[in-house]
Design a protein around this motif. Structure first.
Motif, PDB file in Angstrom:
ATOM      1  N   ALA A 217     -49.982  45.610  32.177  1.00 13.05           N
ATOM      2  CA  ALA A 217     -51.378  45.934  32.447  1.00 13.05           C
ATOM      3  C   ALA A 217     -51.616  47.426  32.271  1.00 13.05           C
ATOM      4  O   ALA A 217     -50.691  48.243  32.423  1.00 13.05           O
ATOM      5  CB  ALA A 217     -51.756  45.505  33.865  1.00 13.05           C
ATOM      6  N   VAL A 218     -52.868  47.774  31.971  1.00 18.25           N
ATOM      7  CA  VAL A 218     -53.262  49.174  31.779  1.00 18.25           C
ATOM      8  C   VAL A 218     -54.576  49.418  32.493  1.00 18.25           C
ATOM      9  O   VAL A 218     -55.502  48.592  32.434  1.00 18.25           O
ATOM     10  CB  VAL A 218     -53.423  49.508  30.283  1.00 18.25           C
ATOM     11  CG1 VAL A 218     -54.075  50.880  30.107  1.00 18.25           C
ATOM     12  CG2 VAL A 218     -52.088  49.500  29.567  1.00 18.25           C
ATOM     13  N   GLY A 219     -54.665  50.558  33.168  1.00 22.31           N
ATOM     14  CA  GLY A 219     -55.917  51.047  33.719  1.00 22.31           C
ATOM     15  C   GLY A 219     -56.028  52.524  33.385  1.00 22.31           C
ATOM     16  O   GLY A 219     -55.314  53.356  33.943  1.00 22.31           O
ATOM     17  N   ARG A 220     -56.872  52.846  32.406  1.00 23.98           N
ATOM     18  CA  ARG A 220     -56.999  54.213  31.891  1.00 23.98           C
ATOM     19  C   ARG A 220     -55.628  54.752  31.486  1.00 23.98           C
ATOM     20  O   ARG A 220     -55.039  54.280  30.532  1.00 23.98           O
ATOM     21  CB  ARG A 220     -57.713  55.116  32.900  1.00 23.98           C
ATOM     22  CG  ARG A 220     -59.128  54.650  33.229  1.00 23.98           C
ATOM     23  CD  ARG A 220     -59.948  55.719  33.886  1.00 23.98           C
ATOM     24  NE  ARG A 220     -60.250  56.813  32.968  1.00 23.98           N
ATOM     25  CZ  ARG A 220     -60.901  57.903  33.332  1.00 23.98           C
ATOM     26  NH1 ARG A 220     -61.274  58.069  34.608  1.00 23.98           N
ATOM     27  NH2 ARG A 220     -61.155  58.844  32.444  1.00 23.98           N
ATOM     28  N   PHE A 221     -55.051  55.722  32.229  1.00 20.92           N
ATOM     29  CA  PHE A 221     -53.760  56.298  31.850  1.00 20.92           C
ATOM     30  C   PHE A 221     -52.626  55.818  32.749  1.00 20.92           C
ATOM     31  O   PHE A 221     -51.593  56.477  32.849  1.00 20.92           O
ATOM     32  CB  PHE A 221     -53.824  57.829  31.858  1.00 20.92           C
ATOM     33  CG  PHE A 221     -54.652  58.393  30.737  1.00 20.92           C
ATOM     34  CD1 PHE A 221     -54.115  58.540  29.466  1.00 20.92           C
ATOM     35  CD2 PHE A 221     -55.966  58.757  30.941  1.00 20.92           C
ATOM     36  CE1 PHE A 221     -54.873  59.049  28.424  1.00 20.92           C
ATOM     37  CE2 PHE A 221     -56.737  59.270  29.908  1.00 20.92           C
ATOM     38  CZ  PHE A 221     -56.191  59.413  28.643  1.00 20.92           C
TER      39      PHE A 221
ATOM     40  N   GLY B 213     -47.871  48.027  25.752  1.00 19.57           N
ATOM     41  CA  GLY B 213     -47.655  46.745  25.101  1.00 19.57           C
ATOM     42  C   GLY B 213     -46.256  46.598  24.535  1.00 19.57           C
ATOM     43  O   GLY B 213     -45.616  45.548  24.679  1.00 19.57           O
ATOM     44  N   THR B 214     -45.757  47.646  23.889  1.00 18.29           N
ATOM     45  CA  THR B 214     -44.404  47.570  23.330  1.00 18.29           C
ATOM     46  C   THR B 214     -43.346  47.568  24.431  1.00 18.29           C
ATOM     47  O   THR B 214     -42.306  46.912  24.296  1.00 18.29           O
ATOM     48  CB  THR B 214     -44.144  48.724  22.347  1.00 18.29           C
ATOM     49  OG1 THR B 214     -44.442  49.978  22.979  1.00 18.29           O
ATOM     50  CG2 THR B 214     -45.001  48.588  21.106  1.00 18.29           C
ATOM     51  N   PHE B 215     -43.634  48.259  25.540  1.00 17.69           N
ATOM     52  CA  PHE B 215     -42.713  48.203  26.685  1.00 17.69           C
ATOM     53  C   PHE B 215     -42.682  46.778  27.249  1.00 17.69           C
ATOM     54  O   PHE B 215     -41.629  46.273  27.652  1.00 17.69           O
ATOM     55  CB  PHE B 215     -43.136  49.201  27.755  1.00 17.69           C
ATOM     56  CG  PHE B 215     -42.080  49.514  28.773  1.00 17.69           C
ATOM     57  CD1 PHE B 215     -41.160  50.524  28.566  1.00 17.69           C
ATOM     58  CD2 PHE B 215     -41.990  48.779  29.951  1.00 17.69           C
ATOM     59  CE1 PHE B 215     -40.180  50.804  29.506  1.00 17.69           C
ATOM     60  CE2 PHE B 215     -41.016  49.049  30.899  1.00 17.69           C
ATOM     61  CZ  PHE B 215     -40.102  50.077  30.673  1.00 17.69           C
TER      62      PHE B 215
END
Length: 258
Positions: free
Chosen positions: A150-154, A201-203
Protein backbone atom coordinates in the motif's frame (compact mmCIF):
# COMPACT_ATOMS: atom_id res chain seq x y z
CA UNK A 1 12.98 -26.13 -18.77
CA UNK A 2 13.82 -25.50 -22.43
CA UNK A 3 17.14 -23.97 -23.46
CA UNK A 4 15.54 -20.66 -24.44
CA UNK A 5 13.86 -20.42 -21.03
CA UNK A 6 17.12 -21.25 -19.29
CA UNK A 7 18.76 -18.38 -21.13
CA UNK A 8 15.95 -16.01 -20.28
CA UNK A 9 16.27 -16.66 -16.56
CA UNK A 10 20.02 -17.27 -16.41
CA UNK A 11 20.63 -14.31 -14.10
CA UNK A 12 18.21 -15.84 -11.60
CA UNK A 13 19.60 -19.33 -11.90
CA UNK A 14 23.18 -18.29 -11.18
CA UNK A 15 22.04 -16.67 -7.94
CA UNK A 16 22.60 -19.20 -5.13
CA UNK A 17 19.52 -17.74 -3.40
CA UNK A 18 17.33 -18.78 -6.35
CA UNK A 19 19.10 -21.38 -8.49
CA UNK A 20 17.40 -23.92 -10.71
CA UNK A 21 14.98 -25.18 -8.03
CA UNK A 22 13.90 -21.64 -7.23
CA UNK A 23 13.30 -20.78 -10.85
CA UNK A 24 11.26 -23.94 -11.32
CA UNK A 25 9.21 -22.96 -8.25
CA UNK A 26 8.50 -19.57 -9.82
CA UNK A 27 7.57 -21.20 -13.12
CA UNK A 28 5.09 -23.45 -11.34
CA UNK A 29 3.53 -20.73 -9.23
CA UNK A 30 0.12 -19.09 -9.50
CA UNK A 31 -0.11 -15.47 -8.31
CA UNK A 32 -3.39 -13.59 -8.02
CA UNK A 33 -2.92 -9.83 -8.35
CA UNK A 34 -5.67 -7.65 -6.88
CA UNK A 35 -5.49 -4.28 -8.62
CA UNK A 36 -3.59 -3.49 -11.81
CA UNK A 37 -3.01 0.17 -10.99
CA UNK A 38 -0.20 2.09 -9.33
CA UNK A 39 1.08 -0.83 -7.24
CA UNK A 40 -0.16 -3.65 -9.42
CA UNK A 41 1.38 -2.31 -12.63
CA UNK A 42 5.07 -2.44 -11.53
CA UNK A 43 4.44 -5.55 -9.44
CA UNK A 44 3.06 -7.29 -12.51
CA UNK A 45 6.07 -6.31 -14.60
CA UNK A 46 8.49 -7.95 -12.22
CA UNK A 47 6.34 -10.98 -11.44
CA UNK A 48 6.13 -11.66 -15.18
CA UNK A 49 9.83 -10.98 -15.63
CA UNK A 50 10.59 -13.42 -12.79
CA UNK A 51 8.92 -16.21 -14.75
CA UNK A 52 5.77 -16.72 -12.69
CA UNK A 53 3.92 -19.42 -14.59
CA UNK A 54 0.33 -18.36 -14.00
CA UNK A 55 -1.14 -14.93 -13.27
CA UNK A 56 -4.72 -13.98 -12.43
CA UNK A 57 -5.38 -10.24 -12.74
CA UNK A 58 -8.37 -8.60 -11.06
CA UNK A 59 -9.42 -4.96 -11.54
CA UNK A 60 -12.75 -3.38 -12.45
CA UNK A 61 -11.37 0.06 -13.31
CA UNK A 62 -10.89 1.72 -16.71
CA UNK A 63 -7.62 3.34 -17.80
CA UNK A 64 -7.58 7.13 -17.62
CA UNK A 65 -4.91 9.55 -18.87
CA UNK A 66 -4.02 10.39 -15.26
CA UNK A 67 -2.98 6.76 -14.69
CA UNK A 68 -0.09 6.97 -17.14
CA UNK A 69 2.01 8.96 -14.67
CA UNK A 70 2.65 5.79 -12.67
CA UNK A 71 0.91 2.77 -14.26
CA UNK A 72 3.73 1.93 -16.63
CA UNK A 73 2.27 -1.07 -18.44
CA UNK A 74 -0.33 1.16 -20.10
CA UNK A 75 -0.01 3.66 -22.95
CA UNK A 76 -2.17 6.36 -24.53
CA UNK A 77 -3.75 3.79 -26.82
CA UNK A 78 -5.10 1.93 -23.77
CA UNK A 79 -7.13 4.87 -22.43
CA UNK A 80 -10.77 3.86 -22.01
CA UNK A 81 -10.08 0.12 -21.84
CA UNK A 82 -10.36 -2.13 -18.80
CA UNK A 83 -7.17 -2.29 -16.76
CA UNK A 84 -7.40 -6.04 -16.23
CA UNK A 85 -7.77 -6.69 -19.95
CA UNK A 86 -4.97 -4.30 -20.94
CA UNK A 87 -2.71 -5.77 -18.24
CA UNK A 88 -3.35 -9.30 -19.53
CA UNK A 89 -2.55 -8.14 -23.06
CA UNK A 90 0.73 -6.68 -21.79
CA UNK A 91 1.63 -10.03 -20.19
CA UNK A 92 0.86 -11.88 -23.43
CA UNK A 93 3.17 -9.55 -25.36
CA UNK A 94 5.91 -9.79 -22.76
CA UNK A 95 5.98 -13.57 -22.30
CA UNK A 96 3.66 -15.81 -24.29
CA UNK A 97 4.42 -18.76 -22.01
CA UNK A 98 2.67 -17.21 -19.01
CA UNK A 99 -0.90 -18.38 -18.48
CA UNK A 100 -2.82 -15.20 -17.74
CA UNK A 101 -6.47 -14.69 -16.83
CA UNK A 102 -8.16 -11.30 -16.50
CA UNK A 103 -11.24 -10.53 -14.40
CA UNK A 104 -12.65 -7.04 -14.99
CA UNK A 105 -14.74 -7.20 -11.85
CA UNK A 106 -14.79 -5.78 -8.36
CA UNK A 107 -13.88 -8.17 -5.56
CA UNK A 108 -16.58 -8.74 -2.97
CA UNK A 109 -17.47 -11.28 -0.30
CA UNK A 110 -19.56 -13.30 -2.76
CA UNK A 111 -16.93 -13.78 -5.48
CA UNK A 112 -13.58 -13.55 -3.70
CA UNK A 113 -13.14 -17.26 -2.92
CA UNK A 114 -13.61 -18.21 -6.56
CA UNK A 115 -11.31 -15.46 -7.81
CA UNK A 116 -8.35 -16.45 -5.60
CA UNK A 117 -8.86 -20.23 -5.76
CA UNK A 118 -5.68 -22.19 -6.46
CA UNK A 119 -3.31 -19.30 -5.81
CA UNK A 120 0.06 -19.85 -4.18
CA UNK A 121 0.01 -16.23 -3.02
CA UNK A 122 -2.32 -13.25 -3.41
CA UNK A 123 -0.68 -9.87 -3.93
CA UNK A 124 -3.12 -7.13 -2.93
CA UNK A 125 -2.41 -3.66 -4.28
CA UNK A 126 -5.97 -2.35 -4.38
CA UNK A 127 -6.99 1.17 -3.35
CA UNK A 128 -9.55 0.71 -0.57
CA UNK A 129 -9.73 -0.98 2.82
CA UNK A 130 -13.08 -2.65 2.26
CA UNK A 131 -11.64 -4.72 -0.59
CA UNK A 132 -8.39 -5.33 1.27
CA UNK A 133 -10.26 -6.79 4.24
CA UNK A 134 -12.49 -8.96 2.06
CA UNK A 135 -9.38 -10.34 0.35
CA UNK A 136 -7.48 -10.76 3.62
CA UNK A 137 -10.32 -12.62 5.31
CA UNK A 138 -10.70 -14.90 2.29
CA UNK A 139 -6.98 -15.67 2.27
CA UNK A 140 -7.17 -16.87 5.87
CA UNK A 141 -10.27 -18.94 5.15
CA UNK A 142 -8.69 -20.60 2.10
CA UNK A 143 -5.20 -20.96 3.61
CA UNK A 144 -3.56 -18.77 0.96
CA UNK A 145 -0.66 -16.46 1.91
CA UNK A 146 -1.24 -12.74 1.39
CA UNK A 147 1.24 -10.11 0.27
CA UNK A 148 -0.11 -6.65 1.08
CA UNK A 149 1.35 -3.51 -0.51
CA UNK A 150 0.00 0.00 0.00
CA UNK A 151 1.01 3.63 -0.58
CA UNK A 152 -0.12 6.88 0.99
CA UNK A 153 1.71 9.86 -0.54
CA UNK A 154 5.37 9.19 0.45
CA UNK A 155 4.67 6.33 2.85
CA UNK A 156 4.65 2.72 1.71
CA UNK A 157 3.79 -0.50 3.52
CA UNK A 158 4.62 -4.05 2.43
CA UNK A 159 4.12 -7.26 4.41
CA UNK A 160 3.45 -10.96 4.04
CA UNK A 161 0.65 -12.41 6.15
CA UNK A 162 -0.23 -16.03 6.90
CA UNK A 163 -3.04 -15.84 9.44
CA UNK A 164 -3.99 -19.43 8.67
CA UNK A 165 -0.74 -20.62 10.27
CA UNK A 166 -0.46 -21.12 14.05
CA UNK A 167 0.81 -18.03 15.84
CA UNK A 168 0.89 -15.84 12.73
CA UNK A 169 -0.97 -12.55 12.34
CA UNK A 170 -3.39 -11.81 9.54
CA UNK A 171 -4.00 -8.45 7.87
CA UNK A 172 -7.00 -7.78 10.13
CA UNK A 173 -4.76 -8.24 13.18
CA UNK A 174 -2.91 -5.22 11.79
CA UNK A 175 -5.78 -2.86 10.88
CA UNK A 176 -8.71 -4.20 12.92
CA UNK A 177 -12.29 -3.44 11.93
CA UNK A 178 -12.03 0.34 11.67
CA UNK A 179 -11.47 0.36 7.91
CA UNK A 180 -14.38 -1.75 6.64
CA UNK A 181 -15.34 1.14 4.36
CA UNK A 182 -14.74 2.45 0.86
CA UNK A 183 -14.41 6.13 1.85
CA UNK A 184 -10.62 6.18 2.15
CA UNK A 185 -8.08 8.69 0.90
CA UNK A 186 -7.24 8.56 -2.80
CA UNK A 187 -4.18 9.52 -4.80
CA UNK A 188 -6.41 11.82 -6.86
CA UNK A 189 -7.02 13.93 -3.76
CA UNK A 190 -3.66 13.51 -2.00
CA UNK A 191 -1.24 13.15 -4.92
CA UNK A 192 1.35 10.45 -5.50
CA UNK A 193 4.84 10.25 -7.02
CA UNK A 194 4.95 7.66 -9.77
CA UNK A 195 8.50 6.51 -9.07
CA UNK A 196 7.70 5.91 -5.39
CA UNK A 197 4.64 3.79 -6.20
CA UNK A 198 6.88 1.79 -8.52
CA UNK A 199 9.34 1.26 -5.66
CA UNK A 200 6.60 -0.10 -3.39
CA UNK A 201 5.08 -2.24 -6.14
CA UNK A 202 8.37 -3.92 -7.00
CA UNK A 203 9.09 -4.46 -3.30
CA UNK A 204 5.70 -6.18 -3.12
CA UNK A 205 6.65 -8.41 -6.05
CA UNK A 206 9.83 -9.40 -4.22
CA UNK A 207 7.81 -10.20 -1.08
CA UNK A 208 5.53 -12.48 -3.12
CA UNK A 209 8.58 -14.20 -4.61
CA UNK A 210 9.78 -14.90 -1.06
CA UNK A 211 6.49 -16.66 -0.31
CA UNK A 212 6.75 -18.82 -3.42
CA UNK A 213 10.32 -19.87 -2.68
CA UNK A 214 9.48 -20.61 0.97
CA UNK A 215 7.02 -23.30 -0.13
CA UNK A 216 9.71 -25.23 -2.03
CA UNK A 217 11.74 -27.58 0.22
CA UNK A 218 14.68 -27.34 -2.20
CA UNK A 219 14.92 -23.62 -1.44
CA UNK A 220 14.61 -23.93 2.35
CA UNK A 221 18.23 -22.94 3.02
CA UNK A 222 18.00 -19.75 0.96
CA UNK A 223 17.66 -16.49 2.91
CA UNK A 224 15.39 -15.31 0.08
CA UNK A 225 12.99 -18.13 1.00
CA UNK A 226 12.20 -16.48 4.34
CA UNK A 227 8.67 -15.09 3.88
CA UNK A 228 9.03 -12.83 6.94
CA UNK A 229 5.46 -13.41 8.04
CA UNK A 230 3.98 -10.46 9.89
CA UNK A 231 7.01 -8.25 9.31
CA UNK A 232 5.63 -4.91 8.15
CA UNK A 233 8.15 -2.93 6.11
CA UNK A 234 7.49 0.81 6.36
CA UNK A 235 9.04 2.68 3.45
CA UNK A 236 9.68 6.43 3.64
CA UNK A 237 10.00 7.92 0.19
CA UNK A 238 11.10 11.36 1.35
CA UNK A 239 13.98 10.65 3.71
CA UNK A 240 14.39 8.01 2.20
CA UNK A 241 14.54 5.01 4.48
CA UNK A 242 12.86 1.90 5.75
CA UNK A 243 12.05 0.43 9.13
CA UNK A 244 10.40 -2.86 9.99
CA UNK A 245 7.97 -3.73 12.76
CA UNK A 246 6.43 -7.06 13.72
CA UNK A 247 2.65 -7.40 13.73
CA UNK A 248 1.61 -9.76 16.54
CA UNK A 249 -1.34 -12.11 16.21
CA UNK A 250 -4.38 -10.58 17.88
CA UNK A 251 -5.89 -13.21 20.20
CA UNK A 252 -9.28 -11.54 19.72
CA UNK A 253 -9.07 -11.31 15.91
CA UNK A 254 -12.42 -12.39 14.43
CA UNK A 255 -10.71 -13.64 11.25
CA UNK A 256 -7.71 -15.75 12.20
CA UNK A 257 -8.54 -16.60 15.82
CA UNK A 258 -12.26 -17.30 15.43
Amino acid sequence: MRADRLGRFARHIVLPEVGGPGQMALAGAHVVLIGCGGIGSPALQYLAAAGIGRLTLIDDDVIDASNLQRQTIFSEGDIGTRKADAAAAWVARFDSEIAVTAHATRVNAANVAGLIAGADVVLDGCDNFATRLVVADACVATHIPLTSAAVGRFQGQVANFAGHLPGQACYRCFVGDAFDATDCDTCAADGVLGAFVGMVGTFGAMAAIRVILSANPACAASPLADPQWGRLHLIDGLAPGMRTITIPADPACPTCRA
